[in-house]
Each structure stands twice: as structure tokens, then as C-alpha cells.
Design an enzyme around this catalytic site. Structure first.
Site, PDB file in Angstrom:
ATOM      1  N   TRP A  15     -10.459   7.024   1.922  1.00 50.81           N
ATOM      2  CA  TRP A  15     -10.457   7.283   0.473  1.00 50.81           C
ATOM      3  C   TRP A  15     -11.789   7.844  -0.034  1.00 50.81           C
ATOM      4  O   TRP A  15     -12.139   7.663  -1.191  1.00 50.81           O
ATOM      5  CB  TRP A  15     -10.092   6.013  -0.308  1.00 50.81           C
ATOM      6  CG  TRP A  15      -8.814   5.384   0.144  1.00 50.81           C
ATOM      7  CD1 TRP A  15      -7.546   5.872  -0.026  1.00 50.81           C
ATOM      8  CD2 TRP A  15      -8.662   4.159   0.876  1.00 50.81           C
ATOM      9  NE1 TRP A  15      -6.619   5.025   0.542  1.00 50.81           N
ATOM     10  CE2 TRP A  15      -7.277   3.961   1.107  1.00 50.81           C
ATOM     11  CE3 TRP A  15      -9.556   3.200   1.356  1.00 50.81           C
ATOM     12  CZ2 TRP A  15      -6.769   2.863   1.794  1.00 50.81           C
ATOM     13  CZ3 TRP A  15      -9.050   2.108   2.038  1.00 50.81           C
ATOM     14  CH2 TRP A  15      -7.681   1.945   2.245  1.00 50.81           C
ATOM     15  N   HIS A  16     -12.496   8.562   0.819  1.00 52.13           N
ATOM     16  CA  HIS A  16     -13.779   9.140   0.416  1.00 52.13           C
ATOM     17  C   HIS A  16     -13.682  10.667   0.309  1.00 52.13           C
ATOM     18  O   HIS A  16     -14.658  11.370   0.570  1.00 52.13           O
ATOM     19  CB  HIS A  16     -14.879   8.745   1.414  1.00 52.13           C
ATOM     20  CG  HIS A  16     -15.135   7.272   1.463  1.00 52.13           C
ATOM     21  ND1 HIS A  16     -15.924   6.675   2.441  1.00 52.13           N
ATOM     22  CD2 HIS A  16     -14.715   6.254   0.664  1.00 52.13           C
ATOM     23  CE1 HIS A  16     -15.958   5.361   2.233  1.00 52.13           C
ATOM     24  NE2 HIS A  16     -15.229   5.083   1.171  1.00 52.13           N
ATOM     25  N   PHE A  17     -12.522  11.169  -0.074  1.00 57.48           N
ATOM     26  CA  PHE A  17     -12.345  12.616  -0.195  1.00 57.48           C
ATOM     27  C   PHE A  17     -13.244  13.155  -1.306  1.00 57.48           C
ATOM     28  O   PHE A  17     -13.532  12.475  -2.292  1.00 57.48           O
ATOM     29  CB  PHE A  17     -10.870  12.954  -0.447  1.00 57.48           C
ATOM     30  CG  PHE A  17     -10.200  12.148  -1.519  1.00 57.48           C
ATOM     31  CD1 PHE A  17     -10.199  12.569  -2.840  1.00 57.48           C
ATOM     32  CD2 PHE A  17      -9.554  10.952  -1.213  1.00 57.48           C
ATOM     33  CE1 PHE A  17      -9.577  11.829  -3.828  1.00 57.48           C
ATOM     34  CE2 PHE A  17      -8.920  10.198  -2.195  1.00 57.48           C
ATOM     35  CZ  PHE A  17      -8.929  10.636  -3.510  1.00 57.48           C
TER      36      PHE A  17
END
Length: 532
Positions: A483-485
Site C-alpha cells: 500500500w505504498h504506491f
């Protein structure tokens, strides 16, 4: 008389307890903010010095800071985090991600690569749905971002006083820390907020009682007389003037937004103000809104009938997601539920661990009621620090509430695959250490765990029989997100070094879409610092 004295002593004791816990950061505001209201209650047209689209990880500290000197309006498409047990409680971490409705704090999307992902839809943004790990950007990363190191440090300290705690290590995380060191992930950096090579214990936004603290808590520092936060306010498009003619000079002056009932409102900048519109809608939301407003690749915009305000081909271009791969480690004994507390930072990759949570349930999104939220064991995962593989974001339709189309192109660069294999080899060495042996079944080798996990991971990518034996195939086929896009409005390409949109006046972007890499082990600290 004696009864009255006893009551007084009880009251004094209770007050002392309350003061103690509040002083130590354990008070839980149940949204006493008088300036937070539903968008449906807002006027049809309003005027402010600054309009912030997105009350998320960067947007909340940004709004609180600006309100000390200016009139600020925040448009947040989600609801409030306060009073939502799924958000507040550590034990509900997976349930929070798995609970999917048209208004839930977590909004699922699936990339064109077939990887299931989640974006936030809540006041406080990603800090309401993440695993809570807190790690500053390194000093080199702050320098690479072109930020003032002294001001960055002051900003980190400002938010840490309110949101960040020392974790209480469990038996597993203590053993995992020892396992990292035993496997050669050195040096031992102890407890630190700094991003340092080796093994460290980081901060957490979960306090000792397991209660989550979010970026929304930073709104306590706002001037209540100068800020308005609207919930369920979905921005539809940015309004521009000076967009036609020989000397066109687009200037943003307002935002059209829709409330929960479908009513249309306009927020405009004051005529005499030198204020701005600031997009803090996230790595998907900000490039999407720019395109819907006419700022983006001209051919793509025209294909949807969008009037082109500025042909900017770099909007939505060069996006990335840090690929993650995991190993599940079943334990013969129940383990305490633990979020990420200890990380190992290697050459080009990071390793994290949590216990008790079933990540598969989060991927399934509650669509399979037979899948439990909890897992008797630990999960050890690695993510690439700076993937070279890049993708793009495009519109799917004209609905800002829908997800855009995203393609991350995981592992299209061979170097990313080589780094993933190296990272997984380190993960296997860590799992195979003496330190973690008591938390594993003795007959389960790391090769067995690879095959086991290959049957558990859920995504929409093609599978191969070699997943159970080839780490290269395992990386590619079983890739997940952490979830670090980021990217899509990068500094130097879409915005300048002051985060102003190049070629447009009165408009900035301040969120993860401006990043060319994900700073720190987890980017939430840097995003909040940037907003401040």
C-alpha cells in the site's frame, strides 16, 4: 460526611488518572471538532483563502497549519474515523481493510497487473487503515526531496508528540528482531525513528492500549474559527479561468464538489486572496482529479470529451507500487496480535513482520465469510525500496468516485526481480534462525513454507507450478502490495519544487503522488511532515 469525602477522593483519583493518560497521549477524541460537518449542510457557494481537496495523511496537518493564518476549507470524500471501532482498534486491522461498502474507510481497487490493492476514504487518509509503523525519511531522502532538513526535523517532532509511541515488543517480535541480527541484517540500531540500514525497532501510531491515532488527530492544532472540514464531499473538478485565447494563462479559482445526497456545491477562492487550491487526494485521487479537470495528456482527455486546459503528458505517468512478497509461518502456539514493530533494512529492500492477522481475508474483502480474520502464526514480508519498474494511471470514466485504471508493471525491470529474489533469500534465512525456531513447527522447512504460502496468496495473476520452487516465479506470480504506491504528479515533471502545478496558477499538489520513491520504511511519517 464520610460518604462525601470518599466521593471527593474517588473524583480526585479519577481526574488524576485522566490527566496522567492524557499527558501521555492516551486520550481518544471522539470528534469534538465543531468545524467538522457533513457536506450536505454546506452552502451552495462558499469562499476561502485555501481549499484543500483531501483530508488525508498530508491534508490534515496541512490544513491545521494553514488555518493559523488563513481561512481554510477541507473537502474530504470519506467520513470520520472517530467512533469507528474497525479503525480505532488494532485487533480490527484486517476487518477494517476487508469491510467494503460504497462509503467504507477502505476502497478496494485492482491494478491492471492483477494485484489487489486499497486506497483510503476517510478523514485521516491512509493513517486510518495502515499497519501503523512509523519511520522518518532518511536525511539523504529529505535532501533528495529538496526539503529544508531543519524544518523537516521540526515538523517530524511536531507530529510525533501527538501520534507516535514506542511499541511494546511481543515474544514474536523480540525473536524476529534477534532473527534478523542472526541472519546478518546488521547493525542493531535499537529503537529509533530514523531510517537506518540494519535492524531497528520503529515507532507506531498504535498506543499501548492498541488504540490507533491518525492524522485527523492533528486537526486539534487548527484554529477552529478559520477552518471548515466537510465530510462526504467528493470533488468533481477544478474550476479554471483564462483557459482560452491567444495568451491563455490557466488560473485555478474553485472546486466543484458533490455531497452525499448528490447535490452540487462550489468552493471558490476569495477574490482578494492570494490563496490556492491544494490537491491532497492521494496517489490515485490527485492525478485523476487533474485529468477530470482538463490537466493531463491531451489525447487521453479528448477521448473522454474533456476540454483540455493544459496538455500535460506527465500527469499519471511514472507511477510505482513497491512490490511485496510474504512467507506465512504457522505457529504451534497462539501468538499475541502484533502489527509491524521491527524492520530489517537491507540493500534495496525492507523486511517487516506481523502476527495473528490473516492477510488473505483483507485481499478477499469480506466476500468469503468462511475465511477468518486471524491466523495462528506470523507473516514475514519484504518490499522493494525503490522499484525501477514504472507504470501509468488513466481514466476509466468521468466518475471521480470510481477508481481510475492503474498499471504498475511489476518486475518489468530485471533488476527488480533480482532484488526480490535476494530479499526473499534473506527472509528465508531469518525464518530459519534459532531465534524463531520455537515459533515454528519443527517439520516445516522454509521450502515447505514457500509452497504453503504459494497456495494462500490471493491475486488475479497467472500461476505456475514453479511458484513452489522458483523464487523468481514466486516473486512475479505472488506479488502483493504493501500500500505504498506513489507518483503520477512527480516533482520536476508535473509540479515544481514548491509543489506548484507547472503551467497552471493557483494550484498545488501535496501528497504521495509527488513522490518519485516511497520514503522511509513506511511513507506516512514523511507525508505528514510534508503537510506540516
Amino acid at each position: 460526611m464520610e460518604l462525601g469525602r470518599q466521593r471527593m477522593l474517588i473524583s480526585v483519583a479519577a481526574a488524576a488518572i485522566i490527566i496522567f493518560f492524557c499527558f501521555n497521549g492516551f486520550c481518544y477524541a471522539q470528534n469534538s471538532y465543531g468545524f467538522v460537518r457533513q457536506a450536505a449542510d454546506s452552502p451552495r457557494v462558499s469562499f476561502q483563502d485555501y481549499i484543500i481537496v483531501g483530508g488525508g495523511t498530508a491534508g490534515c496537518p496541512l490544513a491545521a497549519t494553514l488555518s493559523k493564518r488563513f481561512d481554510v476549507l477541507v473537502l474530504e470524500r470519506g467520513g470520520s474515523p472517530y467512533g469507528n471501532a474497525n479503525i480505532s482498534n488494532l485487533a480490527s486491522f484486517i476487518e477494517n481493510l476487508a469491510y467494503l461498502t460504497p462509503t467504507s474507510p477502505a476502497q478496494r481497487f485492482v491494478s491492471e497487473d492483477g494485484v489487489i490493492n486499497t486506497r483510503a476514504r476517510c478523514l485521516g487518509g491512509g493513517t486510518c487503515i495502515n499497519a501503523g509503523f512509523y519511520s522518518r525519511a532518511s536525511r539523504l531522502e529529505v535532501k533528495d526531496m529538496g526539503l529544508n532538513p531543519k524544518l523537516a526535523d521540526q515538523s517530524f517532532q511536531w507530529l510525533e508528540r501527538e501520534l507516535v509511541f514506542w511499541p511494546q515488543l511481543t515474544e514474536w517480535t523480540s525473536a524476529y528482531r534477534a532473527g534478523l541480527l542472526e541472519a546478518g541484517v546488521t547493525p542493531d540500531n535499537g529503537f529509533t525513528y530514523q531510517h537506518l540500514d540494519g535492524t531497528k525497532v520503529g515507532g507506531t501510531t498504535f498506543d499501548p492500549t492498541g488504540h490507533r491515532h491518525t492524522a485527523a488527530d492533528l486537526l486539534k492544532y487548527a484554529d477552529p474559527a478559520r477552518i471548515t472540514v466537510l465530510l462526504r464531499a467528493t470533488a468533481q473538478r477544478i474550476l479554471f479561468r483564462n483557459v482560452t485565447g491567444q495568451h491563455k494563462n490557466p488560473q485555478a479559482y474553485g472546486v466543484v464538489y458533490k455531497d452525499e445526497a448528490g447535490n452540487i456545491h462550489e468552493a471558490r477562492l476569495k477574490g482578494c486572496s492570494s490563496g490556492e487550491i491544494i490537491l491532497s487526494a492521494g496517489a490515485l485521487g490527485s492525478p485523476q482529479l487533474l485529468m477530470l479537470s482538463g490537466v493531463g495528456p491531451a489525447d487521453h482527455l479528448k477521448s473522454f470529451g474533456i476540454e483540455v486546459v493544459l496538455d500535460q503528458p506527465m500527469v499519471g505517468h511514472g507511477i510505482a507500487d513497491n512490490p511485496m512478497n510474504i512467507f506465512a509461518v504457522p505457529s504451534p502456539e497462539p501468538l499475541t496480535i502484533t502489527s509491524v514493530q521491527v524492520v530489517g533494512i537491507g540493500p534495496g529492500y525492507y523486511m517487516e513482520s506481523l502476527t495473528g492477522f490473516n492477510l488473505v481475508a483483507a485481499l478477499l474483502g469480506g466476500n468469503s465469510p468462511t475465511v477468518p480474520y486471524f491466523f495462528q502464526g506470523g507473516v514475514v514480508g519484504e518490499k522493494l525500496a525503490r522499484p525501477l519498474s514504472r507504470g501509468y494511471l488513466r481514466l476509466k470514466n468521468l466518475d471521480p468516485e470510481d477508481n481510475p485504471s492503474v498499471t504498475y508493471n511489476y518486475f518489468t525491470e530485471p533488476e527488480d526481480l533480482r532484488t526480490c529474489v535476494e530479499a526473499l533469500q534473506t527472509v528465508m534465512r531469518v525464518i530459519d534462525t534459532q531465534a524463531l525456531s520455537e515459533f515454528r513447527y519443527p517439520n516445516q522447512t522454509v521450502e515447505y513454507l514457500q509452497a504453503l504460502t504459494a497456495n494462500l496468496v490471493v491475486n488475479n495473476r497467472a500461476r505456475s507450478a514453479e511458484d513452489a520452487t522458483s523464487l523468481e516465479q514466486y516473486c512475479s506470480d505472488l506479488v502483493m502490495t504493501i500500500w505504498h504506491f506513489h507518483g503520477g504528479c512527480e516533482v520536476g515533471k508535473v509540479v515544481d519544487h514548491e509543489y506548484r502545478v507547472i503551467g497552471v496558477g493557483g494550484l498545488r499538489v501535496i501528497d504521495g503522488s509527488t513522490f518519485s520513491f516511497s520514503p522511509g520504511t513506511n511513507p506516512q511519517a514523511t507525508l505528514m511532515m510534508l503537510g506540516r
